[in-house]
Every structure is written in C-alpha cells, then in structure tokens.
Design an enzyme around this catalytic site. Sequence first.
Site, PDB file in Angstrom:
ATOM      1  N   ASP A   1       0.771  -1.175   0.053  1.00 30.40           N
ATOM      2  CA  ASP A   1       0.077   0.074   0.040  1.00 30.40           C
ATOM      3  C   ASP A   1       0.875   1.074   0.100  1.00 30.40           C
ATOM      4  O   ASP A   1       1.936   1.385   0.846  1.00 30.40           O
ATOM      5  CB  ASP A   1      -0.780   0.096   1.189  1.00 30.40           C
TER       6      ASP A   1
ATOM      7  N   HIS B   1       4.984  -7.689  -0.106  1.00 28.43           N
ATOM      8  CA  HIS B   1       4.497  -8.538  -0.623  1.00 28.43           C
ATOM      9  C   HIS B   1       5.291  -8.965  -2.055  1.00 28.43           C
ATOM     10  O   HIS B   1       5.767  -7.923  -2.780  1.00 28.43           O
ATOM     11  CB  HIS B   1       3.008  -8.843  -0.696  1.00 28.43           C
TER      12      HIS B   1
ATOM     13  N   SER C   1       8.675   3.789   4.528  1.00 35.28           N
ATOM     14  CA  SER C   1       9.794   3.845   3.890  1.00 35.28           C
ATOM     15  C   SER C   1       9.366   3.739   2.327  1.00 35.28           C
ATOM     16  O   SER C   1       8.357   3.919   2.019  1.00 35.28           O
ATOM     17  CB  SER C   1      10.794   2.806   4.307  1.00 35.28           C
TER      18      SER C   1
END
Length: 306
Positions: free
Chosen positions: A98, A155, A259
């Site tokens: 995200d 992911h 980050s």
Amino acid sequence: MANTVQHRLRDWLLSLYQHLLPQRTLSQLMYRLTRHRIVWLTGLQIRLFARIFGVNLKEAEFSSPKDYPHFNAFFTRALGKEARPIADSADAVVSPVDGCISQLGSLTDDRLLQAKGWSYNLVELLGGSKSRAAPFRGGQFATLYLSPKDYHRIHMPLAGHLREMTYLPGRLFSVSPKTVNGIHNLFARNERVVNVFDTEAGPLAMVLVGAIFVGSIETVWAGQITPPYRHQPHHQLYEGEKAISLAKGQEMGRFNMGSTVILIFPPDTIHWQSELQAEMPVRMGQPLGQLITAVQTEVEKQWANA
C-alpha cells in the site's frame, strides 16, 4: 521550469537540517518507543495514531488496540484475508505494498528517475556491482512510497525464487516526497536491502530503502536485518538447502515505520498499466503491469480476430 527550480530550492532548504540530525540515534530511540509493553501507553499511542492518520482498523486482522502487545505490532499489523485481493490474472504484476507511486518508467542511461529533473545510478543503488546491475540496464522500474498511515508489510509482485540478498549501509534521510525532491541521489545514499529474485519475467530486484525513524527492516527468511546497524555491506546467496521460493502476493518483508520499495525489471519484460503516474495511490495486490509476453499474445489475438 521556474516553478520546478523554486520547489527544488524550497525542498532542499527544508531538508538541510537532516544532514545534522543523529539519524541512527533517533531511529534506535524510535525502535524502543514502539516496542515497550506499557499497556495503557500502547493503547493511547494506537488510538491517537489511528485518529491522526485515519487508519482503518476494521480491515486489520485484529481491530482492537487491546489486541496488540506493543505499538510496532499494530504498525506492522496483518490485514484480514479479504482486505487485499491479489489480481487473479496469471500475467499480472501486482503492487507489493500500500502506498503511492513516487516514480515509474524506463531506465535511461542506467539511471532511475528520483524526482523531476533528478536521477540516480542503477549500479550505485544495487551496491556498486556491475554484474548485479547488468540484467536491468534499459529496464523498467517503479518506486513506491509508504507513508506512516499505510499497511507496512511487503509482498511479492510475482512468484519468485530468492537468489541473493545484500545489505548496504548508508544514511537515514527521510523518504518523504519533499525530501526526495530536496536531497540528490537519496535512494542510493540511504541504508537499503537489495533482494534479487528469479521470476518468469527474468531477474527482479526489490530494494527496501531505510529511512529516519524506520526502527528496523525485516524479511521473512532472514528476520530482522536492522538493527543492529552495520558499517560494511553484507551479502548472502540463497541456493541449495537455503533456497527460498515465494508465491505472488506472499509476504516477503516489512518496514517498522514508513519507507520506500523500488522494483526493477529487465528490458522487454513488463508493460506498466497506462493509467499509472507519479503521486497516484496504490494498494497491495492491485495490478501495476502485465508481462510483455501476455501483452504480445493479446495483440496477436486481436489481429487474428480483425
């Protein structure tokens, strides 16, 4: 052009103080502050953070602040099973996080775009190894920024077999949009972990970039990589009994504060979704692009049916 120069100067001036900050000390302090187990304080931290940043706890696997033993457990919370469906097309390259798109496009002269008018070197980003960088020359890249409010697990954009992981020490500048526009060569200067996978698109580099207040970087195979903070690069091959295979959409790591993740593909392997552009929000599992072989096959089908 004048506005770009003015914004660059403004962001450079606003970023100057970061050169003077004790970046590692502050990051170590954040590490401790987010892992204490004072129950009432943890609950207060989570409620305030969720309210300030608009965190949707309903999509988390555990929706109550009481379910988290410390703030970092909340910050790196798992989501419910249906919260982030993975694009079902076998040829889709999906967003690993995200966040929002910082930059996306083609490498030009072995350089990746950092901000408008600024670029940085591929070889430097990957740790100075020309052989590691060679497959990606002229390829495609996507830089994805995770803000504090975002889901912070990372992911796989494609299924892959881990080939190597390299830890590279560096600075811990913020990776916020204003700092990215104000500090030259930022991603190749900051601490980072370079992971190279073998995928059906060929080699894939996933670069996890550290930043100030990032308490630690973890991968699912090596656990916590930082801290402790090292002064020398560390390289690890994953072959034979150490082989690691991950499916598309499977967790590969996490940031313990916000980050940046940089994806790099070889040339002629991926076609980005045409609507994607800088500053656009993305969600883990949504398609970012399609493998070139799939694009070519679709074009051939259209010609055949014409």
